[in-house]
Scaffold this motif. Structure first.
Motif, PDB file in Angstrom:
ATOM      1  N   GLU A 159      -1.917  13.031  -2.896  1.00  0.00           N
ATOM      2  CA  GLU A 159      -1.786  11.630  -3.015  1.00  0.00           C
ATOM      3  C   GLU A 159      -2.264  11.371  -4.391  1.00  0.00           C
ATOM      4  OE1 GLU A 159      -1.892   7.320  -0.729  1.00  0.00           O
ATOM      5  OE2 GLU A 159      -2.637   9.139   0.189  1.00  0.00           O
ATOM      6  N   ARG A 192      -2.639   5.779  -8.295  1.00  0.00           N
ATOM      7  CA  ARG A 192      -1.107   5.067  -8.241  1.00  0.00           C
ATOM      8  C   ARG A 192      -0.838   4.489  -6.723  1.00  0.00           C
ATOM      9  NH1 ARG A 192       2.508   9.337 -11.916  1.00  0.00           N
ATOM     10  NH2 ARG A 192       1.175   9.650 -13.454  1.00  0.00           N
ATOM     11  N   SER A 193      -1.443   4.971  -5.842  1.00  0.00           N
ATOM     12  CA  SER A 193      -1.139   4.690  -4.578  1.00  0.00           C
ATOM     13  C   SER A 193      -1.930   3.390  -3.990  1.00  0.00           C
ATOM     14  CB  SER A 193      -2.066   5.842  -3.629  1.00  0.00           C
ATOM     15  OG  SER A 193      -0.721   6.857  -3.664  1.00  0.00           O
ATOM     16  N   PRO A 200       2.182   4.771  -0.661  1.00  0.00           N
ATOM     17  CA  PRO A 200       1.575   5.904  -0.967  1.00  0.00           C
ATOM     18  C   PRO A 200       2.461   6.827  -2.137  1.00  0.00           C
ATOM     19  CG  PRO A 200       2.482   6.513   1.180  1.00  0.00           C
ATOM     20  CD  PRO A 200       3.069   4.887   0.438  1.00  0.00           C
ATOM     21  N   VAL A 201       1.967   7.263  -3.240  1.00  0.00           N
ATOM     22  CA  VAL A 201       2.449   7.894  -4.278  1.00  0.00           C
ATOM     23  C   VAL A 201       1.884   9.183  -4.348  1.00  0.00           C
ATOM     24  CG1 VAL A 201       2.846   7.847  -6.795  1.00  0.00           C
ATOM     25  CG2 VAL A 201       2.896   5.589  -5.378  1.00  0.00           C
ATOM     26  N   LYS A 249       7.746   5.606   0.109  1.00  0.00           N
ATOM     27  CA  LYS A 249       6.559   6.671  -0.474  1.00  0.00           C
ATOM     28  C   LYS A 249       7.409   7.151  -1.632  1.00  0.00           C
ATOM     29  CE  LYS A 249       5.498   9.057   3.881  1.00  0.00           C
ATOM     30  NZ  LYS A 249       5.401  10.312   4.678  1.00  0.00           N
ATOM     31  N   ASP A 297       0.738  -1.136  -0.032  1.00  0.00           N
ATOM     32  CA  ASP A 297      -0.103   0.017  -0.030  1.00  0.00           C
ATOM     33  C   ASP A 297       0.821   1.352   0.012  1.00  0.00           C
ATOM     34  OD1 ASP A 297      -2.138  -1.499  -0.127  1.00  0.00           O
ATOM     35  OD2 ASP A 297      -2.485  -1.547   1.933  1.00  0.00           O
ATOM     36  N   PHE A 346      -1.637   0.344  -6.885  1.00  0.00           N
ATOM     37  CA  PHE A 346      -0.334   0.267  -7.493  1.00  0.00           C
ATOM     38  C   PHE A 346       0.075  -0.953  -8.213  1.00  0.00           C
ATOM     39  CE2 PHE A 346       4.314  -0.083  -6.892  1.00  0.00           C
ATOM     40  CZ  PHE A 346       4.770   1.106  -6.955  1.00  0.00           C
ATOM     41  N   TRP A 391       7.147  10.081  -4.877  1.00  0.00           N
ATOM     42  CA  TRP A 391       6.538  11.374  -5.430  1.00  0.00           C
ATOM     43  C   TRP A 391       7.126  11.299  -6.924  1.00  0.00           C
ATOM     44  CZ3 TRP A 391       8.973  11.025  -0.432  1.00  0.00           C
ATOM     45  CH2 TRP A 391       7.997  11.518   0.323  1.00  0.00           C
TER      46      TRP A 391
END
Length: 121
Positions: A48, A52-53, A39-40, A116, A37, A57, A118
């Protein structure tokens, strides 16, 4: 990625491993470099990216790998600062489109996995 070696890997090695798995389109190995899980986020917005998160994903990359047999990310540069790794890449082969795209990804790496991500907007 072997389970017994993860903890001994540096943040740079973890990010390099996921990039190599991405280029082989090896979904399970690729996912093994990320926390479940993950986060993106968009950068600099910090929002967020729900598509994509977390649970999305796996599905996103499963579809991408299946639909893009020529997918390849060429590392143009990498900066490492502690547990943060920033990659600048040239990505080609999206769904058989030869047009190259450029991407910047920022990874926050924990002791064993990427925690994480970005993507620069």
């Amino acid at each position: 990625m072997t389970t017994d070696r993860k903890g001994a890997m540096s943040p740079e090695e973890i990010v390099a491993g996921q990039l190599a798995a991405y280029n082989r389109r090896d979904l399970e190995e690729f996912l093994g470099y990320y926390v479940e899980d993950v986060p993106v986020f968009g950068f600099p917005s910090g929002n967020e990216l729900a598509d994509r998160s977390g649970p999305a994903f796996r599905g996103r990359y499963e579809r991408l790998f299946a639909d893009s047999p020529g997918l390849h990310a060429e590392l143009l540069s990498r900066a490492v600062h502690g547990n943060v790794v920033i990659d600048h890449e040239r990505v080609s082969g999206f769904r058989d489109d030869d047009t190259a795209r450029f991407a910047v990804a920022i990874y926050q790496v924990g002791p064993e996995r990427i925690e994480k991500v970005w993507f620069v907007d």
